[in-house]
Every structure is written in C-alpha cells, then in structure tokens.
Scaffold this motif. Structure first.
Motif, short mmCIF file in Angstrom:
data_model
loop_
_atom_site.label_atom_id
_atom_site.label_comp_id
_atom_site.label_asym_id
_atom_site.label_seq_id
_atom_site.Cartn_x
_atom_site.Cartn_y
_atom_site.Cartn_z
N UNK A 174 0.83 -1.21 0.00
CA UNK A 174 0.00 0.00 0.00
C UNK A 174 0.86 1.26 0.00
N UNK A 175 1.37 1.61 -1.19
CA UNK A 175 2.18 2.83 -1.32
C UNK A 175 1.51 3.77 -2.31
N UNK A 176 1.69 5.07 -2.09
CA UNK A 176 1.03 6.08 -2.92
C UNK A 176 1.53 6.00 -4.35
N UNK A 177 0.60 5.98 -5.31
CA UNK A 177 1.01 5.72 -6.71
C UNK A 177 1.85 6.85 -7.30
N UNK A 178 1.80 8.05 -6.69
CA UNK A 178 2.61 9.16 -7.22
C UNK A 178 3.88 9.38 -6.41
N UNK A 179 3.75 9.36 -5.08
CA UNK A 179 4.91 9.71 -4.25
C UNK A 179 5.68 8.48 -3.77
N UNK A 180 5.01 7.30 -3.83
CA UNK A 180 5.68 6.09 -3.34
C UNK A 180 5.66 5.98 -1.82
N UNK A 181 5.03 6.98 -1.13
CA UNK A 181 5.03 6.93 0.35
C UNK A 181 4.14 5.80 0.84
N UNK A 182 4.54 5.21 1.96
CA UNK A 182 3.80 4.11 2.59
C UNK A 182 2.46 4.64 3.12
N UNK A 183 1.45 3.81 3.10
CA UNK A 183 0.15 4.23 3.63
C UNK A 183 0.33 4.64 5.10
N UNK A 184 -0.14 5.84 5.49
CA UNK A 184 0.09 6.29 6.87
C UNK A 184 -0.58 5.37 7.89
N UNK A 185 0.10 5.23 9.02
CA UNK A 185 -0.38 4.36 10.09
C UNK A 185 -1.81 4.73 10.50
N UNK A 186 -2.11 6.03 10.55
CA UNK A 186 -3.46 6.43 11.01
C UNK A 186 -4.53 5.94 10.04
N UNK A 187 -4.20 5.85 8.73
CA UNK A 187 -5.18 5.31 7.77
C UNK A 187 -5.40 3.82 8.02
N UNK A 188 -4.31 3.11 8.35
CA UNK A 188 -4.44 1.68 8.66
C UNK A 188 -5.34 1.50 9.88
N UNK A 189 -5.10 2.34 10.90
CA UNK A 189 -5.93 2.28 12.11
C UNK A 189 -7.41 2.52 11.77
N UNK A 190 -7.63 3.51 10.88
CA UNK A 190 -9.00 3.84 10.49
C UNK A 190 -9.65 2.70 9.71
N UNK A 191 -8.86 2.07 8.83
CA UNK A 191 -9.37 0.92 8.07
C UNK A 191 -9.84 -0.15 9.05
N UNK A 192 -8.99 -0.43 10.06
CA UNK A 192 -9.34 -1.46 11.04
C UNK A 192 -10.57 -1.06 11.85
N UNK A 193 -10.57 0.22 12.28
CA UNK A 193 -11.69 0.69 13.11
C UNK A 193 -13.00 0.67 12.33
N UNK A 194 -12.91 0.99 11.02
CA UNK A 194 -14.15 1.07 10.22
C UNK A 194 -14.56 -0.30 9.67
N UNK A 195 -13.73 -1.33 9.92
CA UNK A 195 -14.02 -2.67 9.35
C UNK A 195 -15.37 -3.20 9.82
N UNK A 196 -15.79 -2.81 11.03
CA UNK A 196 -17.07 -3.33 11.53
C UNK A 196 -18.20 -2.30 11.34
N UNK A 197 -17.90 -1.20 10.62
CA UNK A 197 -18.92 -0.18 10.38
C UNK A 197 -20.10 -0.80 9.62
N UNK A 198 -21.28 -0.64 10.15
CA UNK A 198 -22.52 -1.18 9.55
C UNK A 198 -22.47 -2.68 9.32
N UNK A 199 -21.70 -3.37 10.17
CA UNK A 199 -21.58 -4.82 10.03
C UNK A 199 -22.93 -5.51 10.27
N UNK A 200 -23.75 -4.92 11.17
CA UNK A 200 -25.07 -5.49 11.42
C UNK A 200 -25.92 -5.47 10.17
N UNK A 201 -25.91 -4.31 9.47
CA UNK A 201 -26.69 -4.19 8.23
C UNK A 201 -26.15 -5.11 7.13
N UNK A 202 -24.82 -5.19 7.05
CA UNK A 202 -24.21 -6.07 6.03
C UNK A 202 -24.58 -7.53 6.30
#
Length: 675
Positions: A516-544
């Motif tokens: 997961x690196x930025x297609x233009x800058x090559x920078x690694x996906x920021x840790x806070x985005x990874x945390x957000x991905x994990x935190x949002x993984x169960x978002x609306x899980x009941x509805x899903x």
C-alpha cells in the motif's frame, strides 16, 4: 484440423485461444463427446471383473479432452462472450446435459461401479480412493441410476430444460446490464462524484461517440455513482434500473425462468426421493440438512438484527439531519453510509485509492503468497490470451518447479458478466507418476486506467482481489491424484474458506506495508489510515450481515420448500424478506430475476455458505493472529490440510486437522463487533 481436438502444442499445454475460431466449438464438442463415450464403452465392455482401477479410476480420468474444451468455452462465455458464442452455448448445453445423463443412467456402468462399491470393505483403499469411490457411487445414485425407465426419461427431460433455462437466465441479465445507459450532459449532475469516476464516465461516453458522461450498471460505474453522487433523483433512476434487471415484462424478463427453474429443481429432487431441492443439495455439504441452514441463519439473524436496526436508525437520523430526508430509500443507503463513515472515521475511499494501485495490489498479494506458501509469480508473455487485457503468469516453487499457470483479467467490457470469480482452465491430477499442474484464472471488474490515472482500487475492490486470489491459491496449490477431487472440488460451504480467510490480510499493518504505497509519491500508507481501516471494518456490520442473511433466506425460500404454488416472483420474494427488511420496498424492483448466484451459478441452496465460511475463516485467522500472520508453521498446516487437499476428505476432518478443534462462531461475532 480442429485445434480443440488435438493435443495442445503450446507452452505448458495452455489453451491456444488465438487459434480457436467460433465455428470450431460445436464440431469439437461433438467429437469429444464421441471420444468420451468410447472411453465409457471401454470400461463397460471390459471382460475383466470390476476393480477400483479398471472402473472407478478409469471413469475419473475419462473425458479429459471434453473437460478441457468445456472449460475453455464456458469460461469465455462468461468473460468474453458474443452472440455467436451464446447461440453455440444454447446448442451445446443440452448435448452436455444429455451426455452427463448417458453416464449416470448407464446401467452396465452403474453395475460395475456398484460391484466395486459393495466390495469396498475388502479393498485396501487409501483415504482419497475411498472418497472417490463414495463420490462416484453417489454420483449415480443421486442422479437417478436406481430409477425406473420412465422416471429416468423424465430426469433427462428436466436436466435438458434446466441447462437451457439457466443459460437464458444469464443471457438476459447480461443483456439487461448492457442495455441500460444513463447519458448525462450537464456537469452539475455529477456533483459529488470523484474525479476518477467522472473521467471514466467521460471516457466511456467518448468510446461510444457521445458527448458528456455515461453511467452504466457495470459495478465500476454503478458503485461510485450510488456512493458519491449528490443528485438523489439520478441515484434513484440508477438504483431502480439496477434492481429492475430482467423484471420489466420485456423480451429479457426472467420471472418465468425463475419459476420454471425452481419448480423443475423441486420435481427433480422429488423424483430422486428427496423432499426438496435443498434436501438433495445439502446432503453433500457440511451443513447436511435445510434445518441446519435455517437454524444457522436464524441464529445469526437474532444476533445481527438488533445491531442492524440500531445502525439503520442512526443512518436515518443522520440523513434527516444532513439533508432533511424524511424517508430513507434504497438509493440513499450507500450515499449516506459513506458520508457517515467519513464523519465517524474521517475516512473515505478516495483518500485510500491512491495507495491501492492495481499493479501494487497484485504484487502485494503475490508477495503474501510467497511469504506464506513459498510461491513465485513471474509474468510471462509466451502464452496465448483471449483478450489483450488478460495478464499471464507462471507460478513456481522456490526451486523453480512449475506449480501452476495463472491468468488474471481485471477490467469490465461488454462481453463480460459483472462480478468477480475464480475459474479453472485445466485441473491438477497425478497420472502415471506425473503431477499434471493446473491452469487457474481470476476474473474481476475493476476501474480501468484513465488517460491521467492508473487503475486505483477502492478498499472494497482490494478485498475482492484478495478474495478471488484466495480461491486461486486453492486451485494453484492443489495436490491430489484424481481430477474430480482436486482444488476447489470441495463442499460449497467449505469452498469459501480459502477465499475469505485471505481477505483478513488486507486489514493488517504487516501485510499492507508490503504493497500500500502512494502511486505518485511512493510513500507508505500512513499508520493512522491503517488504524481507520481497522476501526471502520465493523462499520454497519449489522446491516451487512442482515443483507447476507436475507439473500440466504431468499435462496432457501426458493429451494427449501415446494414452490409449485408460487405464482408471483415478487410476492414470494417480499415474504422471504419480511424479517430482514430495513428499507421500504421498491415496486419496480426484484432481486430473484437477476440473482445469478442461485439461478445460473452453483449456489442454489448454498448462498448461506458465505456466512458459514465466515465462521470458519474468522476462527482460522484467529490462529494466524495468535502465532503471527506470516507464521510459516501455521501457513504450512493450512496449506497441507486445506489448500492442497481438495475434496479428498470430509471438510470438518480437514479443518480440525489444521486447527485442532471445531470452529467457534464467537470469533466471527467478535470480529464483526456483534458481541
């Protein structure tokens, strides 16, 4: 000389796509069916007494050429079809159905199989041989070998009719998908749409010599519009078009096909002595009975419904507060969910997409497979493709031995059905001491590169790619003797385990850092985005979860009872959905008429297996988490007991050998945030 009827003189015996002409198919099928019949005759006329080798083994290795031609043809009918291929499919399907019946209703052949089966306790068979014998015998008994002549005749008629109805069903869904276009000429109508989606819509319009923008029912076009477009009327128009596929009373209407398929399946099950189609199907699954499935779905429903209703109320309140929406409709769901997700987690797909360039994600999933299972993927251009978009790879172990050929086909086009799937062009098996390796393919529908941007995936598309690649690994690592037990030839409620378990790596920092690196800058996906991905993984899980349960219940409602009294597809569907309904019904829409999984694919009485496999995958991944997601020992156990074993043993036996115990649903409920 018909290229399809000769041994493929190609690298790794791959399919010679560029040399095949449409007019080759029908004669090739006829010749291969004749050849396969001769192989069957050789078994039945053998003067020696029936043995495992001269009957069961010979039967499993028969018809290899026919299988290859079928896999090439029907895979293209899904991924690169046209009117000619569809017409050929209509001719070929009944022939294959007839041939299949010729085998299962062949009395002399069944006598030989039964003779071996009846003496199985005196034979010194290994586990795989015992399974094959059992499977071959059931293949006959479950398909009418013990029926009287008149019932056998009726069974043939039903199978022939079903093969044609299922094809027609799929053709209608594809035709309806292709027929709809929303042509927009005012840029205001695209408000809220991300730049990439706008550019893709513009390119699509250009490709059809039109001004402005084109939105279609293909997922890469449909999903972004439903998720981001702020014009509610246009979202409504698009949602109704998608939900009305093959439900418009026109030449592509599938209502009658749905009723006919359900009724014929029921009649077929009754002929064979089963109460319903679901009783027939589930006998050979991990679940075993419709009662188990109903209990499983209802138990999940009990856990998920309160959460789903809570989430829905919150979403309603949010939409009302934001835009004064009085009644939340189906075309509002994705739009306000995305807005709420952004508010709660400051996370949206557009923020993530730059880190998920398709090529990087492909390399990422390859690297993960290398670290877990010691595989190497090398792109090669020496083998034939059926379309220029297809990528071709040679898969080897660390010593350079060939493990598999892998095809990847990632972008939508008119001749390709929606969705994502894994398929096989050549099965793996061991014959005369030689391990013949498989040819595996993944087909998806991701956003194409545009003039200014590469193909950037949404996080949902990333998990889809991992999911299908999990199926691919099940095929790639296959290592059984017999073709009919190889790879994904397992119970349908077990087949989703390898695919769903691999999705878990998408949420782990250690794995994301690989690709997961930025297609233009090559920078690694920021840790806070990874945390957000994990935190949002169960978002609306009941509805899903409720949504998945509703599809499983709809499937069981068509196949777990006598459908002969059903006259209205829509009314029946509404009844099936009544306990899982959140949104108001849309009169113009019907799910069943485009529910290809159960009316065209192999998921009839099996849609529950997605949730069933989630229980397995959450439990399995918990083991990886305990020991480390790249732990070689756990990976080896998973490869040796699940991925390479195909269908040679009962799935629960294989699973327990890997895990040391039966799976517990708690792992899933915990992961989903439902407990």
């Amino acid at each position: 000389m018909n290229v399809l009827n000769s041994k493929f003189n190609t690298p790794y015996q791959t399919a010679p796509f560029s040399k095949i002409k449409n007019e080759d198919y029908l004669p090739a099928f006829l010749k291969a069916i004749k050849g396969a019949k001769a192989e069957i005759d050789a078994i039945t006329t053998n003067s020696e007494a029936p043995t495992f080798e001269n009957t069961i083994e010979a039967l499993d290795f028969s018809g290899e050429q026919l299988d290859r031609i079928s896999s090439i043809f029907f895979n293209l009918n899904s991924a690169e079809t046209n009117d000619t291929i569809q017409k050929i499919a209509q001719k070929v399907s009944p022939l294959l159905s007839e041939f299949s019946n010729d085998i299962t209703l062949n009395e002399s052949l069944f006598k030989r199989v039964k003779a071996v089966y009846d003496s199985k306790n005196t034979l010194d068979l290994n586990t795989e041989q015992s399974t094959l014998l059992d499977k071959k015998y059931k293949g006959f008994s479950r398909n009418g070998a013990n029926l009287s002549e008149d019932k056998k005749t009726r069974l043939r008629e039903i199978d022939k009719a079903l093969s044609q109805l299922k094809l027609k069903f799929g053709e209608h869904v594809l035709a309806e998908t292709n027929a709809f276009e929303m042509h927009l000429t005012n840029e205001k109508d695209l408000a809220g749409l991300p730049e990439g989606a706008k550019e893709a819509a513009q390119q699509l319009a250009e490709s059809k010599q039109k001004d402005g923008w084109l939105i279609t029912l293909d997922y890469p076009s449909y999903i972004p519009f439903m998720t981001y477009a702020s014009n509610r009327e246009l979202r409504k128009k698009l949602a109704i078009a998608a939900g009305a596929k093959a439900f418009k009373g026109n030449e592509y209407d599938n209502q009658d096909h749905v009723l006919q398929i359900a009724k014929l399946r029921h009649e077929r099950a009754n002929l064979l002595g089963y109460k319903t189609h679901a009783h027939f199907v589930l006998e050979e699954r991990m679940a075993k009975t419709p009662e188990t499935v109903q209990h499983f779905l209802n138990e999940l429903l009990e856990k998920a419904k309160p959460a789903a209703e809570r989430e829905f109320k919150n979403l309603e309140a949010f939409a009302k507060e934001l835009d004064g929406i009085e009644s939340l409709q189906k075309w509002d769901g994705s739009y306000y969910s995305e807005k709420l997700k952004q508010k709660l987690f400051s996370l949206d797909d557009e923020q993530l997409k730059p880190y998920f360039k398709l090529e990087n994600v492909i390399n990422g999933v390859f690297t993960i497979a290398e670290r877990l299972y010691d595989l190497k993927f090398e792109e090669i251009n020496t083998i034939d493709k059926y379309h220029e978009d297809v990528l071709t790879y040679k898969v080897t172990d660390l010593k350079g031995n060939l493990i598999s050929i892998f095809y990847a086909d990632f972008f939508p086009r008119p001749g390709k059905r929606n969705g994502a799937w894994m398929t096989v062009y050549k099965s793996q098996y061991i014959k005369n001491g030689k391990n013949s390796r498989p040819h595996i393919s993944n087909v998806c529908n991701f956003t194409k590169p545009t003039k200014s941007k590469p193909s950037l995936l949404t996080f949902n598309e990333v998990t889809t790619l991992f999911h299908e690649f999990g199926h691919a690994l099940h095929g790639i690592l296959a290592n059984t003797t017999y073709p009919s037990l190889s790879g994904t030839s397992v119970s349908w409620d077990f087949v989703e385990l390898p695919s769903q378990v691999l999705e878990n790596w998408c949420y782990e920092k250690e794995a994301l850092e690989l690709f997961a690196t930025h297609y233009e800058t090559g920078e690694m996906i920021p840790m806070e985005l990874i945390e957000k991905i994990k935190a949002s993984a169960t978002f609306h899980e009941g509805m899903q979860t409720l949504r998945q349960i509703s599809f499983g219940l709809l499937d069981m409602s068509w196949h777990g009872q006598d459908p002969s009294a059903i006259s209205s597809v829509k009314a029946h569907e509404n009844e099936a959905f009544k306990n899982t309904k959140l949104y108001p019904d849309v009169a113009e829409n019907c799910m069943s008429t485009a529910f290809s999984h159960i009316f065209q694919g192999g998921y009839s009485s099996g849609y529950y297996s997605y949730k069933w496999a989630e229980v397995l995958d959450a439990d399995a991944f918990e083991y990886f988490l305990e020991e480390g997601i790249f732990n070689k020992e756990v990976a080896k156990k998973f490869k040796d007991n699940v991925l390479s074993q195909g269908g040679i043993e009962e799935p629960m036996t294989l699973y327990k050998r890997f895990r040391g115990k039966e799976p517990q649903p708690e792992a899933l409920l915990k992961r989903a945030g439902l407990i």
